[in-house]
Design an enzyme around this catalytic site. Structure first.
Site, PDB file in Angstrom:
ATOM      1  N   ALA A   8      -4.225  51.927  65.201  1.00 54.62           N
ATOM      2  CA  ALA A   8      -4.350  50.497  65.513  1.00 54.62           C
ATOM      3  C   ALA A   8      -4.161  50.158  66.984  1.00 54.62           C
ATOM      4  O   ALA A   8      -4.481  49.043  67.404  1.00 54.62           O
ATOM      5  CB  ALA A   8      -3.335  49.708  64.685  1.00 54.62           C
ATOM      6  N   GLY A  11      -8.754  51.947  71.312  1.00 54.95           N
ATOM      7  CA  GLY A  11      -9.836  51.108  71.798  1.00 54.95           C
ATOM      8  C   GLY A  11     -10.595  50.399  70.699  1.00 54.95           C
ATOM      9  O   GLY A  11     -11.080  49.279  70.886  1.00 54.95           O
ATOM     10  N   ILE A 109     -13.934  55.376  59.963  1.00 54.87           N
ATOM     11  CA  ILE A 109     -14.684  55.097  61.183  1.00 54.87           C
ATOM     12  C   ILE A 109     -14.673  56.305  62.111  1.00 54.87           C
ATOM     13  O   ILE A 109     -15.633  56.569  62.824  1.00 54.87           O
ATOM     14  CB  ILE A 109     -14.089  53.871  61.913  1.00 54.87           C
ATOM     15  CG1 ILE A 109     -14.393  52.584  61.126  1.00 54.87           C
ATOM     16  CG2 ILE A 109     -14.602  53.759  63.336  1.00 54.87           C
ATOM     17  CD1 ILE A 109     -13.732  51.345  61.704  1.00 54.87           C
ATOM     18  N   SER A 110     -13.583  57.067  62.098  1.00 51.89           N
ATOM     19  CA  SER A 110     -13.409  58.197  63.020  1.00 51.89           C
ATOM     20  C   SER A 110     -14.614  59.132  62.964  1.00 51.89           C
ATOM     21  O   SER A 110     -14.999  59.607  61.891  1.00 51.89           O
ATOM     22  CB  SER A 110     -12.145  58.981  62.668  1.00 51.89           C
ATOM     23  OG  SER A 110     -11.018  58.134  62.623  1.00 51.89           O
ATOM     24  N   ASP A 142     -24.700  51.028  63.068  1.00 53.99           N
ATOM     25  CA  ASP A 142     -26.130  51.324  63.153  1.00 53.99           C
ATOM     26  C   ASP A 142     -26.958  50.129  62.680  1.00 53.99           C
ATOM     27  O   ASP A 142     -28.010  49.813  63.255  1.00 53.99           O
ATOM     28  CB  ASP A 142     -26.468  52.559  62.318  1.00 53.99           C
ATOM     29  CG  ASP A 142     -25.626  53.756  62.701  1.00 53.99           C
ATOM     30  OD1 ASP A 142     -25.350  53.927  63.905  1.00 53.99           O
ATOM     31  OD2 ASP A 142     -25.217  54.515  61.800  1.00 53.99           O
ATOM     32  N   ARG A 145     -26.658  47.377  65.406  1.00 57.24           N
ATOM     33  CA  ARG A 145     -27.536  47.687  66.543  1.00 57.24           C
ATOM     34  C   ARG A 145     -28.997  47.433  66.186  1.00 57.24           C
ATOM     35  O   ARG A 145     -29.745  46.852  66.988  1.00 57.24           O
ATOM     36  CB  ARG A 145     -27.343  49.156  66.952  1.00 57.24           C
ATOM     37  CG  ARG A 145     -26.081  49.403  67.760  1.00 57.24           C
ATOM     38  CD  ARG A 145     -25.960  50.854  68.164  1.00 57.24           C
ATOM     39  NE  ARG A 145     -24.814  51.049  69.050  1.00 57.24           N
ATOM     40  CZ  ARG A 145     -24.009  52.098  69.011  1.00 57.24           C
ATOM     41  NH1 ARG A 145     -24.203  53.058  68.110  1.00 57.24           N
ATOM     42  NH2 ARG A 145     -22.995  52.200  69.844  1.00 57.24           N
ATOM     43  N   HIS A 171     -24.650  59.093  60.333  1.00 57.22           N
ATOM     44  CA  HIS A 171     -24.102  58.229  61.389  1.00 57.22           C
ATOM     45  C   HIS A 171     -24.033  58.958  62.730  1.00 57.22           C
ATOM     46  O   HIS A 171     -23.082  58.813  63.480  1.00 57.22           O
ATOM     47  CB  HIS A 171     -22.711  57.740  60.969  1.00 57.22           C
ATOM     48  CG  HIS A 171     -22.111  56.723  61.903  1.00 57.22           C
ATOM     49  ND1 HIS A 171     -22.770  55.572  62.280  1.00 57.22           N
ATOM     50  CD2 HIS A 171     -20.920  56.703  62.563  1.00 57.22           C
ATOM     51  CE1 HIS A 171     -22.007  54.882  63.116  1.00 57.22           C
ATOM     52  NE2 HIS A 171     -20.884  55.553  63.307  1.00 57.22           N
ATOM     53  N   MET A 224     -18.010  48.680  67.684  1.00 56.96           N
ATOM     54  CA  MET A 224     -17.581  49.425  66.500  1.00 56.96           C
ATOM     55  C   MET A 224     -16.512  48.663  65.739  1.00 56.96           C
ATOM     56  O   MET A 224     -16.504  48.643  64.504  1.00 56.96           O
ATOM     57  CB  MET A 224     -17.046  50.801  66.929  1.00 56.96           C
ATOM     58  CG  MET A 224     -16.684  51.724  65.768  1.00 56.96           C
ATOM     59  SD  MET A 224     -18.089  52.202  64.727  1.00 56.96           S
ATOM     60  CE  MET A 224     -17.696  51.307  63.231  1.00 56.96           C
TER      61      MET A 224
END
Length: 325
Positions: A8, A11, A109-110, A142, A145, A171, A224
């Site tokens: 947390a 970035g 997400i990593s 994705d 974007r 991804h 992100m």
């Protein structure tokens, strides 16, 4: 509704935590990191929204305390573009989740997501708590974007909130397959092939654009975080009972055997993971949808993605098999 962010203070983690604090459906927000999480939590706690915020560090079973009672866990933890390091970080966090909050919905997400999602799954399998319906790879950036870049080509950035472009596959790089033929706002028929190829490449490698603009000093963090919060919000709405929410996400295809088997047949593959349009429900994955009508160029892009996906997935599985849990 308790949401947890693991990583947390980073970035992605800080803006993601801010966006989750702003979500009125979140009543409790737990922030965990190896440094600075309590400070981030106190900062966010001054914002006038319902969520109570607590920050935790590794000492005194901080990770266990953060995870206890979790409904949705989002994992942005890691170091940008350091796949080997991130694999170990995600593995260790997955072990803690499997022990403390095995029924939570886990949103990974990593990066590299094509490998880190299989890492979480394999850890859960070894711990005997694997439920394929509750583990997601977040591929929403994705989609974000694609929607943004299509609206730019259409000459109207205000359309970006309404443009919807499905993105399937995986991804990273060539595994990212935008289905432009299914865009809610069709591209002009006058566009030449090189412009369309350039658009596809920009969607696939948009992350490189950010790294270059930041002079190599960072990667996509704010976009992100926005995408992660968007997907988390959809999961939260679905588990609270809202119907008809569909979003592309990288999942284990066993999460919907009927839909997963149909998708494998459509793809001509035995891959266990794929990012497809998924209908979300109170138990996580409710239904995996097929790709729908796609053109010959998109079929070629999908087939080009499959070998790379297979390599990525196998790397994640092999990493856990070689690990001592």
């Amino acid at each position: 509704m308790k949401a947890v962010v693991l990583g947390a203070a980073g970035g992605i983690g800080q803006p993601l935590s801010l966006l989750l604090k702003a979500n009125p459906a979140v009543t409790e927000l737990a922030l965990y990191d190896i440094v600075n999480a309590p400070g981030v939590a106190v900062d966010l706690s001054h914002i006038a929204t319902p969520a109570k915020v607590e920050g935790y560090l590794p000492p005194d079973d901080g990770l266990e305390k953060a995870l206890t009672g979790a409904n949705v866990i989002v994992i942005p933890a890691g170091i940008p573009r350091k796949p080997g390091i991130n694999a170990g970080i995600v593995r260790d966090l997955a072990k803690a989740i499997a022990t403390t909050a095995p029924k939570a919905f886990v949103l990974v997400i990593s990066n590299p997501v094509n490998s880190t999602v299989p890492i979480v799954v394999e850890v859960f399998k070894k711990k005997g708590v694997f439920d394929p319906k509750r583990i997601f790879g977040v591929t929403t950036l994705d989609v974000v974007r694609a929607s943004t870049f299509v609206s730019e080509i259409l000459g109207d950035r205000s359309l970006s909130l309404s443009v919807s472009v499905p993105v399937v596959g995986g991804h990273s790089g060539v595994t990212i397959v935008p289905l432009l033929s299914q865009s809610s706002h069709p591209l002009p028929s006058s566009l030449d092939a090189s412009t369309i190829d350039g658009l596809i490449n920009r969607i696939q490698f948009g992350g490189d654009e950010v790294v270059k603009a930041k002079d190599g000093a960072g990667s996509a963090t704010l976009s992100m975080a926005y995408a992660g919060a968007e997907f988390a919000g959809k999961v939260i709405r679905a588990i609270k009972g809202e119907k008809g929410i569909i979003a592309p996400t990288f999942v284990n295809l066993a999460s919907d055997k009927t839909g997963g088997d149909a998708l494998k047949k459509e793809l001509g593959t035995e891959l266990e993971y794929f990012s497809a349009p998924v209908e979300l429900g109170i138990n996580g994955v409710a239904k995996i949808n097929g790709l729908g009508k796609i053109n010959s160029a998109e079929k070629a892009l999908v087939q080009a993605a499959l070998p790379e996906l297979a390599i990525n997935i196998e790397k994640g599985v092999a990493f856990v098999e070689a690990s001592k849990l």
